[in-house]
Enzyme design. Structure first.
Site, mmCIF file in Angstrom:
data_model
loop_
_atom_site.group_PDB
_atom_site.id
_atom_site.type_symbol
_atom_site.label_atom_id
_atom_site.label_comp_id
_atom_site.label_asym_id
_atom_site.label_seq_id
_atom_site.Cartn_x
_atom_site.Cartn_y
_atom_site.Cartn_z
ATOM 1 N N LYS A 50 38.561 60.987 20.958
ATOM 2 C CA LYS A 50 38.478 60.294 19.689
ATOM 3 C C LYS A 50 37.683 61.099 18.657
ATOM 4 O O LYS A 50 37.762 60.834 17.470
ATOM 5 C CB LYS A 50 37.749 58.941 19.895
ATOM 6 C CG LYS A 50 38.455 57.970 20.802
ATOM 7 C CD LYS A 50 37.491 56.794 21.095
ATOM 8 C CE LYS A 50 37.568 56.516 22.569
ATOM 9 N NZ LYS A 50 36.643 55.478 23.001
ATOM 10 N N GLY A 51 36.938 62.070 19.161
ATOM 11 C CA GLY A 51 35.966 62.770 18.323
ATOM 12 C C GLY A 51 36.536 63.412 17.080
ATOM 13 O O GLY A 51 35.873 63.484 16.046
ATOM 14 N N GLU A 106 39.903 69.819 16.744
ATOM 15 C CA GLU A 106 38.888 69.327 17.684
ATOM 16 C C GLU A 106 37.571 69.105 16.949
ATOM 17 O O GLU A 106 37.312 69.701 15.907
ATOM 18 C CB GLU A 106 38.752 70.361 18.825
ATOM 19 C CG GLU A 106 37.682 70.115 19.847
ATOM 20 C CD GLU A 106 37.839 68.834 20.673
ATOM 21 O OE1 GLU A 106 37.961 67.755 20.059
ATOM 22 O OE2 GLU A 106 37.790 68.925 21.906
ATOM 23 N N ASP A 107 36.731 68.224 17.493
ATOM 24 C CA ASP A 107 35.420 68.006 16.872
ATOM 25 C C ASP A 107 34.452 69.147 17.174
ATOM 26 O O ASP A 107 33.858 69.729 16.284
ATOM 27 C CB ASP A 107 34.829 66.635 17.270
ATOM 28 C CG ASP A 107 34.719 66.427 18.782
ATOM 29 O OD1 ASP A 107 35.165 67.294 19.557
ATOM 30 O OD2 ASP A 107 34.194 65.375 19.194
ATOM 31 N N ASP A 110 32.858 73.559 22.683
ATOM 32 C CA ASP A 110 31.596 73.649 23.427
ATOM 33 C C ASP A 110 31.790 74.626 24.594
ATOM 34 O O ASP A 110 31.792 75.835 24.389
ATOM 35 C CB ASP A 110 31.239 72.230 23.886
ATOM 36 C CG ASP A 110 29.855 72.102 24.478
ATOM 37 O OD1 ASP A 110 28.933 72.778 24.007
ATOM 38 O OD2 ASP A 110 29.687 71.303 25.425
ATOM 39 N N LYS A 138 29.905 75.732 19.244
ATOM 40 C CA LYS A 138 28.649 76.083 19.934
ATOM 41 C C LYS A 138 28.922 77.293 20.818
ATOM 42 O O LYS A 138 29.135 77.145 22.028
ATOM 43 C CB LYS A 138 28.198 74.935 20.840
ATOM 44 C CG LYS A 138 27.696 73.677 20.158
ATOM 45 C CD LYS A 138 27.209 72.704 21.254
ATOM 46 C CE LYS A 138 26.805 71.366 20.695
ATOM 47 N NZ LYS A 138 26.464 70.400 21.768
ATOM 48 N N ARG A 172 29.907 57.379 15.931
ATOM 49 C CA ARG A 172 31.074 58.111 15.414
ATOM 50 C C ARG A 172 31.257 57.892 13.912
ATOM 51 O O ARG A 172 31.759 58.745 13.201
ATOM 52 C CB ARG A 172 32.351 57.677 16.147
ATOM 53 C CG ARG A 172 32.390 58.056 17.627
ATOM 54 C CD ARG A 172 33.800 57.854 18.166
ATOM 55 N NE ARG A 172 33.878 57.888 19.620
ATOM 56 C CZ ARG A 172 33.973 58.996 20.350
ATOM 57 N NH1 ARG A 172 33.990 60.170 19.763
ATOM 58 N NH2 ARG A 172 34.053 58.940 21.667
HETATM 59 P P1 IMP Z 1 34.309 71.416 25.973
HETATM 60 O O1 IMP Z 1 34.487 72.492 24.937
HETATM 61 O O2 IMP Z 1 35.449 71.295 26.913
HETATM 62 O O3 IMP Z 1 32.988 71.515 26.675
HETATM 63 O O4 IMP Z 1 34.303 69.982 25.332
HETATM 64 C C1 IMP Z 1 34.012 69.747 24.047
HETATM 65 C C2 IMP Z 1 33.825 68.255 23.946
HETATM 66 O O5 IMP Z 1 32.542 67.869 24.429
HETATM 67 C C3 IMP Z 1 33.873 67.847 22.508
HETATM 68 O O6 IMP Z 1 35.162 67.508 22.123
HETATM 69 C C4 IMP Z 1 32.953 66.653 22.486
HETATM 70 O O7 IMP Z 1 33.675 65.498 22.803
HETATM 71 C C5 IMP Z 1 31.965 66.916 23.587
HETATM 72 N N1 IMP Z 1 30.706 67.449 23.025
HETATM 73 C C6 IMP Z 1 30.210 68.691 23.193
HETATM 74 N N2 IMP Z 1 29.054 68.850 22.528
HETATM 75 C C7 IMP Z 1 28.828 67.667 21.914
HETATM 76 C C8 IMP Z 1 27.778 67.203 21.036
HETATM 77 O O8 IMP Z 1 26.814 67.896 20.682
HETATM 78 N N3 IMP Z 1 27.907 65.929 20.587
HETATM 79 C C9 IMP Z 1 28.942 65.118 20.936
HETATM 80 N N4 IMP Z 1 29.941 65.518 21.738
HETATM 81 C C10 IMP Z 1 29.880 66.777 22.230
HETATM 82 MG MG MG Z 2 35.993 65.429 21.884
#
Ligand code: IMP
Ligand code: MG
Length: 187
Positions: A50-51, A106-107, A110, A138, A172
């Site tokens: 949902k982000g 994407e939000d 990470d 990040k 959110r």
């Molecule tokens: P990844 O890149 O697969 O680790 O996942 C990224 C997801 O982790 C994002 O879409 C967010 O939903 C969640 N996420 C990572 N860092 C944060 C943060 O600082 N705040 C809120 N959600 C985060």
């Molecule tokens: Mg997300």
């Protein structure tokens, strides 16, 4: 899914990392860049629920070329997901993207596990092109090599909320991006 709900921390107590105005400026710039690069083409934006819903809503309105949007949802296993690298699709796209110019929206980029999984999945549909737009990046947290083509801001390894991003589904709807007081387990 955990049933324990963390105590509510008021967003007013959290430091603002990016104001609504700063976000709007960056989204407008990204919209211009995308409109320029896709001039004369149609774009399909695919938001990750949902982000990314709020970022996608703003980005779609900042893009001046023909565009449509769709959504996918993926499961999150928290820490287990990170160690196993397993990401599962919960909701697929509604419309075919073969031969289309696709941008995954994407939000946060990470660890990169979600986006590398989604990129692989979308490539199976044989789009004409595939790019990634993320509101936040990040880079320090990356576990798999993947980069965004468009990103509003690069941030250090700090947990953030607002502008679509949550902690335990909260915050959110906060219009700005704020620093959560501490990084939750697994972050
Ligand atoms: P990844 O890149 O697969 O680790 O996942 C990224 C997801 O982790 C994002 O879409 C967010 O939903 C969640 N996420 C990572 N860092 C944060 C943060 O600082 N705040 C809120 N959600 C985060
Ligand atoms: Mg997300």
């Amino acid at each position: 899914m955990s049933s324990s709900v963390p105590a509510f921390v008021s967003p007013d107590e959290m430091e603002v990392l990016f104001s609504a105005e700063q976000i709007a400026q960056r989204v407008a710039a990204l919209g211009e860049e995308i409109s320029h690069e896709y001039a004369g083409k149609s774009v399909v934006l695919i938001g990750v629920l949902k982000g990314a819903a709020i970022f996608l809503a703003d980005l779609a309105r900042a893009i001046k070329v023909d565009n449509t949007f769709d959504f996918v949802a993926v499961s999150s296993y928290g820490r287990a997901r990170v160690s196993s690298g397993a990401v599962k699709l919960i909701k697929d796209i509604d419309n075919p993207i073969e031969g289309r110019h696709v941008i995954i929206v994407e939000d946060i980029l990470d660890t990169g596990l979600t986006l590398s999984y989604l990129r692989g999945l979308m490539l199976q549909h044989k789009p004409a092109s595939l790019k990634i737009a993320t509101c936040l990046d990040k880079p320090e947290r990356r576990l798999v090599p993947i980069e965004a083509d468009y990103s509003c801001f690069k941030i250090p390894n700090r947990f953030v909320i607002g502008y679509g991003m949550d902690y335990a589904e909260r915050y959110r709807g906060i219009p700005e991006i704020r620093l959560y007081p501490e990084n939750p387990p697994g972050h």
